[in-house]
Motif scaffolding. Structure first.
Motif, PDB file in Angstrom:
ATOM      1  N   ARG A 181     -47.525   6.749  61.038  1.00  0.00           N
ATOM      2  CA  ARG A 181     -47.640   5.701  59.796  1.00  0.00           C
ATOM      3  C   ARG A 181     -46.670   6.382  58.825  1.00  0.00           C
ATOM      4  O   ARG A 181     -46.707   7.563  58.587  1.00  0.00           O
ATOM      5  CB  ARG A 181     -48.981   5.524  59.210  1.00  0.00           C
ATOM      6  CG  ARG A 181     -49.056   4.516  58.139  1.00  0.00           C
ATOM      7  CD  ARG A 181     -50.513   4.248  57.886  1.00  0.00           C
ATOM      8  NE  ARG A 181     -51.250   5.277  57.100  1.00  0.00           N
ATOM      9  CZ  ARG A 181     -50.919   5.710  55.799  1.00  0.00           C
ATOM     10  NH1 ARG A 181     -50.093   4.909  55.225  1.00  0.00           N
ATOM     11  NH2 ARG A 181     -51.435   6.679  55.168  1.00  0.00           N
ATOM     12  N   CYS A 182     -45.629   5.569  58.161  1.00  0.00           N
ATOM     13  CA  CYS A 182     -44.719   6.240  57.401  1.00  0.00           C
ATOM     14  C   CYS A 182     -45.295   6.349  55.864  1.00  0.00           C
ATOM     15  O   CYS A 182     -45.786   5.248  55.368  1.00  0.00           O
ATOM     16  CB  CYS A 182     -43.620   5.313  57.210  1.00  0.00           C
ATOM     17  SG  CYS A 182     -42.250   5.902  56.301  1.00  0.00           S
ATOM     18  N   PRO A 183     -45.476   7.416  55.104  1.00  0.00           N
ATOM     19  CA  PRO A 183     -46.181   7.615  54.024  1.00  0.00           C
ATOM     20  C   PRO A 183     -45.368   7.033  52.897  1.00  0.00           C
ATOM     21  O   PRO A 183     -44.123   7.069  53.053  1.00  0.00           O
ATOM     22  CB  PRO A 183     -46.549   9.030  53.890  1.00  0.00           C
ATOM     23  CG  PRO A 183     -45.560   9.793  54.644  1.00  0.00           C
ATOM     24  CD  PRO A 183     -45.272   8.797  55.827  1.00  0.00           C
ATOM     25  N   PRO A 184     -45.637   6.510  51.579  1.00  0.00           N
ATOM     26  CA  PRO A 184     -44.831   6.062  50.675  1.00  0.00           C
ATOM     27  C   PRO A 184     -43.807   7.257  50.041  1.00  0.00           C
ATOM     28  O   PRO A 184     -42.945   6.900  49.576  1.00  0.00           O
ATOM     29  CB  PRO A 184     -45.775   5.724  49.593  1.00  0.00           C
ATOM     30  CG  PRO A 184     -47.191   5.834  50.244  1.00  0.00           C
ATOM     31  CD  PRO A 184     -47.244   6.468  51.418  1.00  0.00           C
ATOM     32  N   ASP A 185     -44.087   8.457  50.141  1.00  0.00           N
ATOM     33  CA  ASP A 185     -43.447   9.369  49.712  1.00  0.00           C
ATOM     34  C   ASP A 185     -42.572  10.313  50.891  1.00  0.00           C
ATOM     35  O   ASP A 185     -42.130  11.321  50.760  1.00  0.00           O
ATOM     36  CB  ASP A 185     -44.065  10.402  48.891  1.00  0.00           C
ATOM     37  CG  ASP A 185     -45.387  11.254  49.953  1.00  0.00           C
ATOM     38  OD1 ASP A 185     -45.532  10.755  50.929  1.00  0.00           O
ATOM     39  OD2 ASP A 185     -45.703  12.218  49.431  1.00  0.00           O
ATOM     40  N   CYS A 186     -42.442   9.522  51.949  1.00  0.00           N
ATOM     41  CA  CYS A 186     -41.775  10.036  53.107  1.00  0.00           C
ATOM     42  C   CYS A 186     -40.338  10.540  52.906  1.00  0.00           C
ATOM     43  O   CYS A 186     -39.645   9.711  52.138  1.00  0.00           O
ATOM     44  CB  CYS A 186     -41.708   8.946  54.079  1.00  0.00           C
ATOM     45  SG  CYS A 186     -40.798   9.656  55.850  1.00  0.00           S
ATOM     46  N   ILE A 187     -39.893  11.789  53.158  1.00  0.00           N
ATOM     47  CA  ILE A 187     -38.683  12.471  52.708  1.00  0.00           C
ATOM     48  C   ILE A 187     -37.578  11.996  53.488  1.00  0.00           C
ATOM     49  O   ILE A 187     -36.467  11.934  53.254  1.00  0.00           O
ATOM     50  CB  ILE A 187     -38.992  14.161  52.810  1.00  0.00           C
ATOM     51  CG1 ILE A 187     -37.678  14.578  52.054  1.00  0.00           C
ATOM     52  CG2 ILE A 187     -38.838  14.592  54.195  1.00  0.00           C
ATOM     53  CD1 ILE A 187     -37.788  16.062  51.839  1.00  0.00           C
ATOM     54  N   PHE A 188     -37.988  11.464  54.687  1.00  0.00           N
ATOM     55  CA  PHE A 188     -36.893  10.825  55.604  1.00  0.00           C
ATOM     56  C   PHE A 188     -36.436   9.396  55.245  1.00  0.00           C
ATOM     57  O   PHE A 188     -35.450   8.993  55.604  1.00  0.00           O
ATOM     58  CB  PHE A 188     -37.395  10.861  57.132  1.00  0.00           C
ATOM     59  CG  PHE A 188     -37.832  12.245  57.562  1.00  0.00           C
ATOM     60  CD1 PHE A 188     -36.462  13.251  57.780  1.00  0.00           C
ATOM     61  CD2 PHE A 188     -38.820  12.770  57.732  1.00  0.00           C
ATOM     62  CE1 PHE A 188     -37.020  14.512  58.117  1.00  0.00           C
ATOM     63  CE2 PHE A 188     -39.296  13.865  58.439  1.00  0.00           C
ATOM     64  CZ  PHE A 188     -38.258  14.863  58.211  1.00  0.00           C
ATOM     65  N   ALA A 189     -37.443   8.514  54.648  1.00  0.00           N
ATOM     66  CA  ALA A 189     -37.552   7.129  54.469  1.00  0.00           C
ATOM     67  C   ALA A 189     -35.866   6.676  53.769  1.00  0.00           C
ATOM     68  O   ALA A 189     -35.151   5.742  54.481  1.00  0.00           O
ATOM     69  CB  ALA A 189     -38.482   6.596  53.976  1.00  0.00           C
ATOM     70  N   PRO A 190     -35.341   7.400  52.603  1.00  0.00           N
ATOM     71  CA  PRO A 190     -34.209   6.930  52.121  1.00  0.00           C
ATOM     72  C   PRO A 190     -33.171   7.188  52.924  1.00  0.00           C
ATOM     73  O   PRO A 190     -32.103   6.515  52.686  1.00  0.00           O
ATOM     74  CB  PRO A 190     -34.162   7.839  50.727  1.00  0.00           C
ATOM     75  CG  PRO A 190     -35.621   8.363  50.718  1.00  0.00           C
ATOM     76  CD  PRO A 190     -36.155   8.393  51.990  1.00  0.00           C
ATOM     77  N   HIS A 191     -33.243   7.941  53.869  1.00  0.00           N
ATOM     78  CA  HIS A 191     -31.838   8.516  54.613  1.00  0.00           C
ATOM     79  C   HIS A 191     -31.956   7.935  55.999  1.00  0.00           C
ATOM     80  O   HIS A 191     -30.837   8.130  56.739  1.00  0.00           O
ATOM     81  CB  HIS A 191     -31.786   9.814  54.603  1.00  0.00           C
ATOM     82  CG  HIS A 191     -32.089  10.480  53.146  1.00  0.00           C
ATOM     83  ND1 HIS A 191     -31.050  10.162  52.229  1.00  0.00           N
ATOM     84  CD2 HIS A 191     -32.897  11.231  52.902  1.00  0.00           C
ATOM     85  CE1 HIS A 191     -31.541  10.851  50.996  1.00  0.00           C
ATOM     86  NE2 HIS A 191     -32.740  11.552  51.391  1.00  0.00           N
ATOM     87  N   PHE A 192     -32.936   7.727  56.645  1.00  0.00           N
ATOM     88  CA  PHE A 192     -33.017   7.057  57.960  1.00  0.00           C
ATOM     89  C   PHE A 192     -33.853   5.699  58.201  1.00  0.00           C
ATOM     90  O   PHE A 192     -35.060   5.868  58.382  1.00  0.00           O
ATOM     91  CB  PHE A 192     -33.802   8.171  58.756  1.00  0.00           C
ATOM     92  CG  PHE A 192     -32.864   9.545  58.970  1.00  0.00           C
ATOM     93  CD1 PHE A 192     -32.010   9.796  59.791  1.00  0.00           C
ATOM     94  CD2 PHE A 192     -33.539  10.582  58.185  1.00  0.00           C
ATOM     95  CE1 PHE A 192     -31.180  10.714  59.808  1.00  0.00           C
ATOM     96  CE2 PHE A 192     -32.550  11.828  58.190  1.00  0.00           C
ATOM     97  CZ  PHE A 192     -31.679  11.903  59.026  1.00  0.00           C
ATOM     98  N   LEU A 193     -33.192   4.687  57.923  1.00  0.00           N
ATOM     99  CA  LEU A 193     -33.796   3.469  57.733  1.00  0.00           C
ATOM    100  C   LEU A 193     -34.173   2.960  59.018  1.00  0.00           C
ATOM    101  O   LEU A 193     -33.682   3.380  60.332  1.00  0.00           O
ATOM    102  CB  LEU A 193     -32.892   2.514  57.029  1.00  0.00           C
ATOM    103  CG  LEU A 193     -32.074   2.814  55.883  1.00  0.00           C
ATOM    104  CD1 LEU A 193     -31.184   1.884  55.323  1.00  0.00           C
ATOM    105  CD2 LEU A 193     -33.306   3.084  54.802  1.00  0.00           C
ATOM    106  N   ASN A 194     -35.062   2.277  59.008  1.00  0.00           N
ATOM    107  CA  ASN A 194     -35.668   1.508  60.359  1.00  0.00           C
ATOM    108  C   ASN A 194     -34.730   0.955  61.379  1.00  0.00           C
ATOM    109  O   ASN A 194     -34.779   0.935  62.647  1.00  0.00           O
ATOM    110  CB  ASN A 194     -36.711   0.799  60.065  1.00  0.00           C
ATOM    111  CG  ASN A 194     -37.605   0.090  61.399  1.00  0.00           C
ATOM    112  OD1 ASN A 194     -37.418   0.716  62.274  1.00  0.00           O
ATOM    113  ND2 ASN A 194     -38.282  -0.851  61.003  1.00  0.00           N
ATOM    114  N   ASP A 195     -33.593   0.721  60.813  1.00  0.00           N
ATOM    115  CA  ASP A 195     -32.683  -0.378  61.733  1.00  0.00           C
ATOM    116  C   ASP A 195     -31.637   0.517  62.190  1.00  0.00           C
ATOM    117  O   ASP A 195     -30.754  -0.041  62.782  1.00  0.00           O
ATOM    118  CB  ASP A 195     -32.005  -1.574  60.817  1.00  0.00           C
ATOM    119  CG  ASP A 195     -31.296  -0.943  59.457  1.00  0.00           C
ATOM    120  OD1 ASP A 195     -31.318   0.404  59.130  1.00  0.00           O
ATOM    121  OD2 ASP A 195     -30.590  -1.768  59.033  1.00  0.00           O
ATOM    122  N   ASN A 196     -31.621   1.898  61.858  1.00  0.00           N
ATOM    123  CA  ASN A 196     -30.665   2.786  62.585  1.00  0.00           C
ATOM    124  C   ASN A 196     -31.195   3.904  63.281  1.00  0.00           C
ATOM    125  O   ASN A 196     -31.435   5.074  62.727  1.00  0.00           O
ATOM    126  CB  ASN A 196     -29.612   3.043  61.326  1.00  0.00           C
ATOM    127  CG  ASN A 196     -28.514   3.705  62.270  1.00  0.00           C
ATOM    128  OD1 ASN A 196     -28.042   4.109  63.235  1.00  0.00           O
ATOM    129  ND2 ASN A 196     -27.414   4.035  61.313  1.00  0.00           N
TER     130      ASN A 196
END
Length: 144
Positions: free
Chosen positions: A15-30
Motif C-alpha cells: 500500500r502506498c502511504p500518503p507521505d511516500c518518498i517515491f510517489a512524486p518521482h515514480f508515477l504509477n503509469d511509468n
C-alpha cells in the motif's frame, strides 16, 4: 478501478502511504522508470539517497539516477562515462577541424594580400570592378 499506488509501491505490492518518498518521482503509469533505477541502485539505496537529498533537488536527482541507470544498462562497462568520452572526442575533432579551417583562411588571406599591388604614395588609387580578361569588352570572348 485504478491504482493510486506509485510505481515503487506497485512493484513491491504494498500500500502506498500518503507521505511516500517515491510517489512524486515514480508515477504509477511509468513502471519501467523505477525498474531501471531499481536494477542498478536498489530501492533501499534509492530511498536513503532521496531522504538525504533536499526536497527541491529530489526531482533532479531522480532524473540523473534514471539517466545513469539507462546508460549503465545499455553499456554495463562504461555507462554514461562512455557517452561523455564519445562527446569529448567529437568536441576535439570539431576543434581540430576549426583550427585547420582558420589556418587555411589565414593562409588564403596572406596570399591575397601578397598578390594585391600596393599603391605608391602619391599615386592615385584606381578601383577596378569585375574581372580583367585583357579585352575591351568582357563579353568579347563569347564571339571568338
Amino acid at each position: 478501478m485504478t491504482s493510486t499506488r506509485c510505481a515503487v509501491c506497485k512493484y513491491f505490492r504494498r500500500r502506498c502511504p500518503p507521505d511516500c518518498i517515491f510517489a512524486p518521482h515514480f508515477l504509477n503509469d511509468n513502471q519501467q522508470r523505477f525498474t531501471c533505477v531499481h536494477k542498478i541502485y536498489g530501492a533501499s539505496n534509492l530511498g536513503k539517497l532521496l531522504q538525504d537529498t533536499p526536497m527541491q533537488l529530489r526531482a533532479v536527482a531522480v532524473e540523473s539516477l534514471y539517466y545513469e541507470a539507462k546508460c549503465r544498462i545499455q553499456d554495463p562497462v562504461y555507462g554514461c562515462a562512455g557517452i561523455i568520452w564519445s562527446l569529448h572526442q567529437q568536441i576535439q575533432i570539431a576543434q581540430s577541424q576549426l583550427a585547420r579551417a582558420r589556418a587555411e583562411i589565414a593562409f588564403l588571406d596572406a596570399n591575397v594580400a601578397v598578390e594585391e599591388p600596393t599603391p605608391n604614395p602619391g599615386e592615385p588609387v584606381v578601383q577596378q570592378s569585375g574581372v580583367d580578361y585583357g579585352l575591351d569588352d568582357p563579353y568579347d570572348f563569347w564571339f571568338y
